[in-house]
Structures are given as structure tokens and as C-alpha cells.
Design a protein around this motif. Structure first.
Motif, PDB file in Angstrom:
ATOM      1  N   PHE A 264      -1.311  -7.595 -13.323  1.00  0.00           N
ATOM      2  CA  PHE A 264      -1.292  -6.243 -12.751  1.00  0.00           C
ATOM      3  C   PHE A 264      -0.668  -5.299 -13.763  1.00  0.00           C
ATOM      4  O   PHE A 264       0.456  -5.513 -14.217  1.00  0.00           O
ATOM      5  CB  PHE A 264      -0.512  -6.219 -11.436  1.00  0.00           C
ATOM      6  N   ILE A 265      -1.402  -4.249 -14.124  1.00  0.00           N
ATOM      7  CA  ILE A 265      -0.912  -3.243 -15.054  1.00  0.00           C
ATOM      8  C   ILE A 265      -0.118  -2.202 -14.274  1.00  0.00           C
ATOM      9  O   ILE A 265      -0.617  -1.624 -13.308  1.00  0.00           O
ATOM     10  CB  ILE A 265      -2.069  -2.559 -15.803  1.00  0.00           C
ATOM     11  N   LYS A 266       1.119  -1.958 -14.676  1.00  0.00           N
ATOM     12  CA  LYS A 266       1.955  -0.980 -13.970  1.00  0.00           C
ATOM     13  C   LYS A 266       2.022   0.332 -14.752  1.00  0.00           C
ATOM     14  O   LYS A 266       1.429   0.483 -15.820  1.00  0.00           O
ATOM     15  CB  LYS A 266       3.356  -1.544 -13.755  1.00  0.00           C
ATOM     16  N   ASN A 267       2.742   1.287 -14.177  1.00  0.00           N
ATOM     17  CA  ASN A 267       2.965   2.608 -14.760  1.00  0.00           C
ATOM     18  C   ASN A 267       1.681   3.416 -14.895  1.00  0.00           C
ATOM     19  O   ASN A 267       1.441   4.105 -15.895  1.00  0.00           O
ATOM     20  CB  ASN A 267       3.670   2.496 -16.122  1.00  0.00           C
ATOM     21  N   HIS A 268       0.849   3.322 -13.849  1.00  0.00           N
ATOM     22  CA  HIS A 268      -0.391   4.095 -13.789  1.00  0.00           C
ATOM     23  C   HIS A 268      -0.647   4.572 -12.360  1.00  0.00           C
ATOM     24  O   HIS A 268      -0.093   4.029 -11.402  1.00  0.00           O
ATOM     25  CB  HIS A 268      -1.581   3.253 -14.268  1.00  0.00           C
ATOM     26  N   TRP A 269      -1.520   5.577 -12.251  1.00  0.00           N
ATOM     27  CA  TRP A 269      -1.954   6.088 -10.955  1.00  0.00           C
ATOM     28  C   TRP A 269      -3.115   5.237 -10.441  1.00  0.00           C
ATOM     29  O   TRP A 269      -4.178   5.202 -11.053  1.00  0.00           O
ATOM     30  CB  TRP A 269      -2.403   7.541 -11.078  1.00  0.00           C
TER      31      TRP A 269
END
Length: 340
Positions: free
Chosen positions: A2-7
Motif C-alpha cells: 500500500f502506497i501512503k502519502n497520497h489522495w
């Protein structure tokens, strides 16, 4: 992964109306969405800090979200403002507050920022092609239809499938792919960056159409020109397909929402510039679901089920350029340690 720090686009705006709505996101606590009096959407942790009850089972009362267990009420800023069991004058604990996620409503989606960066350092919200930057889905002279589709597959596999130009002649030969012309013309990638972040990647090709049949054969041109087709993605979880037909343009936007590591729901809408009456909505939805149903057995059979971390783990050819752009973006996030 899971890629974080995104909308992340997580739900349709029109689904969040009078009451709270539960959203599940892999790697995170459940999220509850609800509208306050000013029509803004709030995104919170779904867990009441008192006894851990799901706030999505509660109700909106006096511009607060009320827990169904003991009636605690939380204002739009997440702070508890009422504990019914307390006597008058008893103070509310300072830590009686819910975790609040940054949240925006645009292009018909609810976007929630998932990560630990300050929002002023967050990548910008994507700008979806051909749509006006409003809360609802709006494009001049066009009509949208909406739907959900659940996959037993990871959201990255689902997302990449939507970027794959060369599978149409084989997987979609029953709808829009032409198996007699599987060659993909050379194409260039159009990469857009803002504030140092990649915000979109698209590619356009002219594909050989399927010879029309039935009603479509009667109204189609005899020379059957190639169909200009565009695919692309908006990090982190939205894919796009644009098909420019002689009759008009179809735009399909799909948000791949990871429910679990191996389960994904696609929140999609299709916008058409022709046959915009309500009488054509059912047919438009059926066509969209037909595409997903053709893809489903293929995507759910892919091995390994999770996208490999190393690009060299799978073979790639020139027509895979859009998927490779996604994987390069993914590697950039790994280098920044923006992963869960």
C-alpha cells in the motif's frame, strides 16, 4: 503493498447523503464518511474512542456524528461535544476526539489523504481529463453512469489491467477488441508532473474497430475508421480509458479501492457525449459491466497475485509502456519509503 502519502479516491460523493458511510481500506482502520451542515464531507476513523463502537452505525444529529452505543456526539472537527451519561457541568475529557483524515470532494469522488505527511507537503490532487473541477461529475454535454465491481485480486493488479492496451483483442474480442488486428501502433507517453510529483500518465493509439453488428451496423459508417483510444492513470489508484467513437466520446474512470490485500472494489463512472437521455443509461451500465466481467477471470488468475517488487520479475515489451510507467512511479514511492 500500500502506497501512503497520497489522495485516494474511496467513494462516490452522491453515496454520502443523510447518514454515515463506512469505507474499508487495506492497511488502515475503517473510515467513516459523513456530511456536516455545510455539505462538506468528513472522513474519520470509524472507531469511537469510548468503547470502540463503529460510528458508521450511528447517525448525524445536530451537525454531529452520534455514536450508536452511548450517544457520544462528535463535531465536524472530531472533538466530542456531548456525553449524555455525564451530569451537567462534568467536563468532557480532552482526548475525547476522533482521528480526522484530510478529505476533499471532486470529480464525483471522495478523496481521502492517507499518510503521515502534512497536507501542505502532499502530492496535488489529480485533474481528471475532460471533467470540470467540481464536486460532482460534470462535463459539458455529457451524461455519467456509476457502478461498483468487486475483484478477488490486489488493487495494483486491477489498476494495471486498466492500463493495458494490448489485451483488448483477446480478452475483449466479444465487445470492443478486434482479434484480427492485435498489433499496437507505436505511441508516446504523456507524463505530467506538478510540484515535483507525477500526477498523470497517458498514452493514445488508434485501434482497429470491431465490425459493428445489429443496430450499430445500421448507423455506423461503412469505412470503419480506426478508433482513437487513450489509457492512463492518476496516482495512486485511478485509471482512465477514453474511446473516441464516430458517434461521440466515452470516458471511463475507475478507482481501484483495496479492501484487503487480495480484494478490490472498482468505483467507476462512465461519461458519454452521445445518447445522453436516461433511456440509454441502462445500456451504458451493461456495457461497462461487460468489460469488467470479461477482465475478471484473467485478473483473478494472475500469479503471483501481488505485483512483484522487482521490475525484472516479469517480462515487458514495448506495448507495456503505460504499466511500466506505473511501476516506475511505484518504485519512486518505495525509495521514499512511502509504503505500508
Amino acid at each position: 503493498m500500500f502506497i501512503k502519502n497520497h489522495w485516494y479516491a474511496v467513494e462516490f460523493g452522491h453515496r454520502v447523503a443523510q447518514g454515515p458511510v463506512l469505507v474499508r481500506i487495506h492497511g488502515h482502520d475503517h473510515i467513516v464518511l459523513w456530511r456536516s451542515r455545510d455539505r462538506a464531507v468528513n472522513a474519520w476513523s470509524d472507531v469511537c474512542v469510548h468503547r470502540g463502537c463503529s460510528l458508521a452505525s450511528g447517525a448525524v444529529v445536530d451537525n454531529c456524528l452520534q455514536c450508536p452505543y452511548h450517544g457520544w456526539r462528535y463535531a465536524p472537527n472530531g472533538i466530542c461535544v456531548k456525553i449524555p451519561a455525564n451530569s451537567k457541568g462534568v467536563p468532557i475529557p480532552e482526548n475525547a476526539r476522533i482521528h480526522v483524515y484530510p478529505c476533499l470532494e471532486r470529480y464525483g469522488f471522495i478523496w481521502v489523504f492517507l499518510g503521515n505527511l502534512p497536507t501542505e507537503q502532499a502530492p496535488p490532487l489529480p485533474e481528471l481529463d475532460g471533467l470540470e473541477p467540481r464536486r460532482e461529475v460534470r462535463a459539458k454535454g455529457c451524461k455519467p453512469v456509476f457502478g461498483d465491481f468487486t475483484w478477488k485480486a490486489s488493487h495494483e493488479r486491477v489498476l494495471e489491467n486498466g492500463l493495458d492496451i494490448s489485451h483488448a483483442p483477446f480478452v475483449h474480442s466479444g465487445s470492443f477488441g478486434n482479434p484480427d488486428h492485435p498489433e499496437i501502433p507505436d505511441f508516446d507517453l504523456d507524463v505530467t508532473r506538478r510540484d515535483g510529483h507525477m500526477v498523470s500518465v497517458t498514452a493514445s493509439v488508434d485501434l482497429e474497430p470491431v465490425p459493428p453488428s445489429g443496430f450499430w451496423r445500421l448507423i455506423s459508417r461503412r469505412d470503419h475508421p480506426r478508433v482513437p483510444t487513450t489509457v492512463g492513470f492518476y496516482p495512486p489508484n485511478v485509471s482512465m480509458l477514453i474511446v473516441r467513437l464516430p458517434l461521440g466520446t466515452l470516458r471511463l474512470f475507475s478507482a481501484a479501492v483495496p479492501l484487503t490485500e487480495h480484494t478490490t472494489v472498482s468505483k467507476f463512472f462512465m461519461v458519454r457525449s452521445f445518447f445522453t437521455g436516461a433511456w440509454a443509461d441502462g445500456d451504458a451500465q451493461r456495457r461497462a459491466y461487460k468489460i469488467f466481467l470479461e477482465d475478471q477471470p484473467i485478473v483473478e488468475s494472475l500469479r503471483p497475485p501481488l505485483l512483484p517488487s522487482e521490475p525484472s520479475a516479469e517480462l515487458h515489451v514495448k506495448s507495456d509502456a503505460v504499466q511500466l510507467a506505473y511501476r516506475r512511479w511505484r518504485q519512486e514511492q518505495l525509495v521514499k519509503d512511502w509504503v505500508l
